[in-house]
Design a protein around this motif. Structure first.
Motif, mmCIF file in Angstrom:
data_model
loop_
_atom_site.group_PDB
_atom_site.id
_atom_site.type_symbol
_atom_site.label_atom_id
_atom_site.label_comp_id
_atom_site.label_asym_id
_atom_site.label_seq_id
_atom_site.Cartn_x
_atom_site.Cartn_y
_atom_site.Cartn_z
ATOM 1 N N UNK A 144 -3.873 0.055 -4.863
ATOM 2 C CA UNK A 144 -2.594 -0.585 -4.557
ATOM 3 C C UNK A 144 -1.860 -0.743 -5.885
ATOM 4 N N UNK A 145 -0.995 0.215 -6.182
ATOM 5 C CA UNK A 145 -0.373 0.314 -7.504
ATOM 6 C C UNK A 145 0.896 -0.527 -7.521
ATOM 7 N N UNK B 193 -3.710 6.157 -2.335
ATOM 8 C CA UNK B 193 -2.865 5.418 -3.269
ATOM 9 C C UNK B 193 -1.613 4.950 -2.537
ATOM 10 N N UNK B 194 -1.395 3.645 -2.544
ATOM 11 C CA UNK B 194 -0.181 3.037 -2.007
ATOM 12 C C UNK B 194 0.513 2.365 -3.183
ATOM 13 N N UNK B 195 1.771 2.698 -3.412
ATOM 14 C CA UNK B 195 2.474 2.184 -4.581
ATOM 15 C C UNK B 195 3.759 1.483 -4.178
ATOM 16 N N UNK B 196 4.098 0.436 -4.928
ATOM 17 C CA UNK B 196 5.415 -0.165 -4.797
ATOM 18 C C UNK B 196 6.449 0.808 -5.353
ATOM 19 N N UNK C 143 5.392 -4.423 -0.312
ATOM 20 C CA UNK C 143 4.227 -3.778 -0.907
ATOM 21 C C UNK C 143 2.916 -4.461 -0.529
ATOM 22 N N UNK C 144 2.781 -5.744 -0.818
ATOM 23 C CA UNK C 144 1.503 -6.409 -0.556
ATOM 24 C C UNK C 144 1.178 -6.423 0.931
ATOM 25 N N UNK C 145 2.175 -6.692 1.765
ATOM 26 C CA UNK C 145 1.926 -6.683 3.203
ATOM 27 C C UNK C 145 1.471 -5.327 3.696
#
Length: 258
Positions: A101-102, A120-123, A186-188
């Motif tokens: 979680x970038x 990879x999940x990024x803001x 992002x966090x959700x």
């Protein structure tokens, strides 16, 4: 191990490992590498999904160059062999999915620490930089392996030679990462993705990692045979039986992870 440079929180099948040196943009020193290695290996024994993220404005800025004495005495080959490879292989060999979680900048070895993860999940405000040539080095921490396979040789060469910043949105368009999401979401988003995996058919996930990793070295026929073997194993799990029953009964499956 008592962690000094990271934090770890375990809940509902999810282990969240947070790089926690925000004053240096979560730069990697020897202690942090050892702690990440331990945390990932340990979490893989009990969790159903592992998340790696960062505190503050960076995910990870790469090798800690702030300690001039340590850097001047550093044997780069030994450091990669004895400290980086165990950390990266802990992620590769982790028996459950590992999400990066970038949350911000991922530079140098920090970028490749993220890219070695399964998803990879990024803001959208995050970025990826193969910053190595800025200090006269080549990409390491697996960058020369993952990048050509993810984005092709031309883009991999450009990223390595020019050391340009690649935005999260561009990385998603290129196939370098799974998705880029607005900062406010992002966090959700990553938590929802992690919770989905934490309640899924964990044994199938284990085998997906195994067969996907093997595909790079297998012929098509070898891959067919491996798929058959692992699918046969999945077909004998309680989760497969539950999945079929849930499908027939038109209800959500209640996977146990076995």
């Amino acid at each position: 191990m008592e962690y000094q440079t990271i934090t770890r929180m375990d809940r509902d099948g999810m282990a969240v490992i947070t790089l926690n040196r925000p004053e240096v943009m979560n730069a990697l020193n020897a202690q942090m590498r050892a702690e990440i290695t331990h945390a990932v290996e340990d979490a893989g024994k009990t969790a159903r999904v592992v998340v790696l993220t960062g505190t503050g404005r960076a995910f990870c800025s790469g090798q800690d160059l702030g300690d001039k004495a340590a850097v001047s005495d550093m044997n780069l080959e030994r450091t990669l062999r004895d400290e980086y490879i165990p950390m990266l292989m802990a992620i590769v060999d982790c028996p459950v999915p590992v999400i990066a979680a970038v949350n911000g900048t991922a530079a140098g070895a920090g970028a490749n620490l993220a890219l070695i993860c399964d998803i990879v999940i990024a803001a959208e405000n995050a970025s990826f930089i193969q910053a190595f040539t800025r200090i006269g080095l080549i990409p390491d921490a697996g960058g020369t392996w993952v990048l050509p396979r993810m984005i092709g040789m031309q883009r991999a060469m450009g990223a390595a030679l020019f050391a340009d910043k690649i935005s999260a949105s561009q990385a998603a368009q290129w196939g370098m990462i799974w998705e880029a999401v607005p900062e406010a979401e992002f966090e959700g988003t990553w938590r929802a993705r992690a919770e989905h995996l934490a309640t899924g058919p964990t044994e199938a996930y284990r085998k997906i990692k195994k067969v996907m990793q093997a595909s790079a070295g297998n012929s098509l026929e070898e891959q067919f045979l491996m798929e058959g073997q692992l699918q046969g194993d999945c077909g004998r799990t309680r989760d497969f039986k539950e999945g079929v029953l849930a499908f027939l009964e038109k209800r959500p499956a209640r996977f146990e992870g076995r």
